[in-house]
Scaffold this motif. Structure first.
Motif, short mmCIF file in Angstrom:
data_model
loop_
_atom_site.label_atom_id
_atom_site.label_comp_id
_atom_site.label_asym_id
_atom_site.label_seq_id
_atom_site.Cartn_x
_atom_site.Cartn_y
_atom_site.Cartn_z
N GLN A 1 -107.46 -80.42 29.02
CA GLN A 1 -106.61 -79.34 29.50
C GLN A 1 -107.16 -78.71 30.78
N SER A 2 -108.47 -78.54 30.85
CA SER A 2 -109.08 -77.97 32.05
C SER A 2 -108.95 -78.93 33.23
N LYS B 1 -105.29 -78.79 34.37
CA LYS B 1 -105.02 -77.54 35.08
C LYS B 1 -105.58 -77.59 36.50
N THR B 2 -106.78 -78.10 36.65
CA THR B 2 -107.39 -78.20 37.97
C THR B 2 -106.65 -79.20 38.84
N ASN C 1 -103.50 -77.49 40.01
CA ASN C 1 -103.79 -76.53 41.08
C ASN C 1 -104.01 -77.23 42.41
N THR D 1 -98.15 -84.58 30.09
CA THR D 1 -98.14 -83.21 30.60
C THR D 1 -97.27 -83.11 31.84
#
Length: 179
Positions: free
Chosen positions: A58-59, A62-63, A66, A104
């Motif tokens: 998940q991290s 997310k990165t 971004n 995702t």
């Protein structure tokens, strides 16, 4: 828009390499060209340390999101460029399964800016979409896809994967192309 930019860069590579047309090498080159044009090595070098430090999927996702948002390109382009960079430099690969990234990615839909430019009202009917693409881009892409779908009896999930669209849109286009 971000996927549109990738595919336009991909097609530009084909223009520069007509001798590779219709080959796997040509497709690989076009993908590499588009990735390098949209997210060149200096961008990857700046992005890789932040992404590679993340400890869970998940991290990492997310990165990646971004970074994709910052450069206004597809998360898939970022992912592939970072993975290629890591492989070339013999660095650790990202801690994420590619199928998780796509799951995702498919959940979140990006802006429809290109569609909004080409079509009013939205969404266009499949036949209108196909005709507009053929007219705007002077491409036989959908003719070739129609032939391939008939010859190989490929399903709507293949259309979804190739065009990177929702399964609903892929099913609609598939039905139009099969007729």
């Amino acid at each position: 828009l971000e996927d549109f930019k990738f595919w336009m860069a991909h097609e530009l590579a084909h223009i520069y390499t007509p001798d590779l047309a219709g080959t796997e090498e040509g497709e690989d080159y076009a993908d590499a060209f588009a990735g390098a044009l949209l997210f060149p090595e200096p961008c990857v070098e700046a992005c890789y340390p932040a992404i590679s430090r993340k400890r869970n999927e998940q991290s990492v996702i997310k990165t990646l999101f971004n970074c994709a948002r910052e450069h206004f390109i597809s998360i898939n382009t970022i992912y592939r460029q970072v993975q290629d960079f890591a492989r070339a430099r013999q660095l650790p690969a990202l801690k994420i399964a590619e199928n998780e990234l796509h799951a995702t990615r498919n959940y979140f839909s990006g802006p429809l800016m290109i569609s909004e430019v080409l079509f009013a009202p939205l969404p266009p009917a499949p036949n209108v979409y196909i005709a507009a693409c053929k007219h705007q881009f002077q491409s036989d892409f959908f003719i070739a896809m129609k032939k391939m779908l008939r010859e190989r009896d490929t399903g709507s999930s293949y259309v979804q994967q190739i065009l990177d669209i929702s399964i609903h849109d892929a099913k609609s286009l598939y039905e139009e192309l099969r007729h």
